[in-house]
Design a protein around this motif. Structure first.
Motif, PDB file in Angstrom:
ATOM      1  N   GLN A 133       4.375   5.452  -5.715  1.00  0.00           N
ATOM      2  CA  GLN A 133       4.249   5.436  -7.169  1.00  0.00           C
ATOM      3  C   GLN A 133       3.356   6.586  -7.645  1.00  0.00           C
ATOM      4  O   GLN A 133       3.667   7.268  -8.621  1.00  0.00           O
ATOM      5  CB  GLN A 133       3.699   4.106  -7.644  1.00  0.00           C
ATOM      6  CG  GLN A 133       3.589   4.025  -9.160  1.00  0.00           C
ATOM      7  CD  GLN A 133       2.910   2.762  -9.607  1.00  0.00           C
ATOM      8  OE1 GLN A 133       2.017   2.250  -8.941  1.00  0.00           O
ATOM      9  NE2 GLN A 133       3.334   2.247 -10.737  1.00  0.00           N
ATOM     10  N   SER A 134       2.275   6.809  -6.949  1.00  0.00           N
ATOM     11  CA  SER A 134       1.364   7.885  -7.298  1.00  0.00           C
ATOM     12  C   SER A 134       2.054   9.251  -7.176  1.00  0.00           C
ATOM     13  O   SER A 134       1.886  10.125  -8.035  1.00  0.00           O
ATOM     14  CB  SER A 134       0.132   7.826  -6.399  1.00  0.00           C
ATOM     15  OG  SER A 134      -0.730   8.889  -6.690  1.00  0.00           O
ATOM     16  N   THR A 135       2.829   9.422  -6.126  1.00  0.00           N
ATOM     17  CA  THR A 135       3.554  10.678  -5.930  1.00  0.00           C
ATOM     18  C   THR A 135       4.588  10.880  -7.039  1.00  0.00           C
ATOM     19  O   THR A 135       4.725  11.988  -7.577  1.00  0.00           O
ATOM     20  CB  THR A 135       4.246  10.688  -4.551  1.00  0.00           C
ATOM     21  OG1 THR A 135       3.242  10.549  -3.540  1.00  0.00           O
ATOM     22  CG2 THR A 135       5.023  11.970  -4.330  1.00  0.00           C
ATOM     23  N   LYS A 192       2.363   1.866  -3.416  1.00  0.00           N
ATOM     24  CA  LYS A 192       1.392   2.419  -4.361  1.00  0.00           C
ATOM     25  C   LYS A 192       1.278   3.926  -4.179  1.00  0.00           C
ATOM     26  O   LYS A 192       1.144   4.672  -5.154  1.00  0.00           O
ATOM     27  CB  LYS A 192       0.031   1.745  -4.192  1.00  0.00           C
ATOM     28  CG  LYS A 192       0.004   0.328  -4.717  1.00  0.00           C
ATOM     29  CD  LYS A 192      -1.353  -0.314  -4.498  1.00  0.00           C
ATOM     30  CE  LYS A 192      -1.392  -1.732  -5.032  1.00  0.00           C
ATOM     31  NZ  LYS A 192      -2.713  -2.349  -4.838  1.00  0.00           N
ATOM     32  N   GLY A 193       1.354   4.386  -2.930  1.00  0.00           N
ATOM     33  CA  GLY A 193       1.341   5.824  -2.665  1.00  0.00           C
ATOM     34  C   GLY A 193       2.583   6.511  -3.215  1.00  0.00           C
ATOM     35  O   GLY A 193       2.497   7.592  -3.798  1.00  0.00           O
ATOM     36  N   GLU A 204       6.770   0.256 -10.044  1.00  0.00           N
ATOM     37  CA  GLU A 204       5.736  -0.639 -10.577  1.00  0.00           C
ATOM     38  C   GLU A 204       6.225  -2.085 -10.583  1.00  0.00           C
ATOM     39  O   GLU A 204       5.468  -3.013 -10.266  1.00  0.00           O
ATOM     40  CB  GLU A 204       5.327  -0.215 -11.979  1.00  0.00           C
ATOM     41  CG  GLU A 204       4.311  -1.129 -12.625  1.00  0.00           C
ATOM     42  CD  GLU A 204       3.000  -1.237 -11.853  1.00  0.00           C
ATOM     43  OE1 GLU A 204       2.412  -2.333 -11.835  1.00  0.00           O
ATOM     44  OE2 GLU A 204       2.578  -0.231 -11.265  1.00  0.00           O
ATOM     45  N   MET A 257       9.148   5.751 -11.195  1.00  0.00           N
ATOM     46  CA  MET A 257       7.780   5.247 -11.138  1.00  0.00           C
ATOM     47  C   MET A 257       7.701   3.850 -11.756  1.00  0.00           C
ATOM     48  O   MET A 257       7.038   2.956 -11.218  1.00  0.00           O
ATOM     49  CB  MET A 257       6.844   6.208 -11.875  1.00  0.00           C
ATOM     50  CG  MET A 257       5.390   5.826 -11.812  1.00  0.00           C
ATOM     51  SD  MET A 257       4.363   6.863 -12.860  1.00  0.00           S
ATOM     52  CE  MET A 257       4.849   6.286 -14.481  1.00  0.00           C
ATOM     53  N   GLN A 273       4.443   9.723 -10.028  1.00  0.00           N
ATOM     54  CA  GLN A 273       3.706  10.038 -11.245  1.00  0.00           C
ATOM     55  C   GLN A 273       3.321  11.520 -11.263  1.00  0.00           C
ATOM     56  O   GLN A 273       3.454  12.190 -12.288  1.00  0.00           O
ATOM     57  CB  GLN A 273       2.458   9.171 -11.356  1.00  0.00           C
ATOM     58  CG  GLN A 273       1.667   9.429 -12.616  1.00  0.00           C
ATOM     59  CD  GLN A 273       0.457   8.522 -12.714  1.00  0.00           C
ATOM     60  OE1 GLN A 273      -0.024   7.984 -11.715  1.00  0.00           O
ATOM     61  NE2 GLN A 273      -0.036   8.344 -13.922  1.00  0.00           N
ATOM     62  N   THR A 274       2.873  12.014 -10.130  1.00  0.00           N
ATOM     63  CA  THR A 274       2.519  13.435 -10.032  1.00  0.00           C
ATOM     64  C   THR A 274       3.731  14.310 -10.300  1.00  0.00           C
ATOM     65  O   THR A 274       3.646  15.296 -11.041  1.00  0.00           O
ATOM     66  CB  THR A 274       1.933  13.744  -8.637  1.00  0.00           C
ATOM     67  OG1 THR A 274       0.762  12.949  -8.448  1.00  0.00           O
ATOM     68  CG2 THR A 274       1.577  15.209  -8.495  1.00  0.00           C
ATOM     69  N   SER A 295       0.828  -1.207   0.000  1.00  0.00           N
ATOM     70  CA  SER A 295       0.000   0.000   0.000  1.00  0.00           C
ATOM     71  C   SER A 295       0.865   1.262   0.000  1.00  0.00           C
ATOM     72  O   SER A 295       0.589   2.218  -0.732  1.00  0.00           O
ATOM     73  CB  SER A 295      -0.919  -0.014   1.217  1.00  0.00           C
ATOM     74  OG  SER A 295      -1.700   1.141   1.256  1.00  0.00           O
TER      75      SER A 295
END
Length: 68
Positions: free
Chosen positions: A18-20, A15-16, A45, A41, A22-23, A12
């Motif tokens: 990775q999201s950061t 995943k956070g 993954e 990123m 991406q941003t 979890s």
């Protein structure tokens, strides 16, 4: 906390991350920064994919980890 719960918590968190990343990649103006964030990123993954497989293995091998 069980091993299964720790692995799922790590998944979890990744995943956070990775999201950061991406941003950051989307919002960076410098091409080199975009590239570096995107590469990080993509590496994240791969790790996420590996951990998902490990969670499946844990759930299959140790029924008490299922559903955590």
């Amino acid at each position: 906390m069980t091993v299964g719960a720790q692995v799922k918590q790590t998944l979890s968190s990744l995943k956070g991350v990775q999201s950061t990343l991406q941003t950051f990649a989307l919002n960076s103006e410098a091409p080199e920064a975009k590239r570096v964030f995107h590469e990080a990123m993509m590496i994240t993954e791969e790790v996420i994919s590996d951990l998902k497989r490990r969670v499946s293995e844990l759930e299959r091998e140790e029924p008490e980890y299922h559903g955590f």
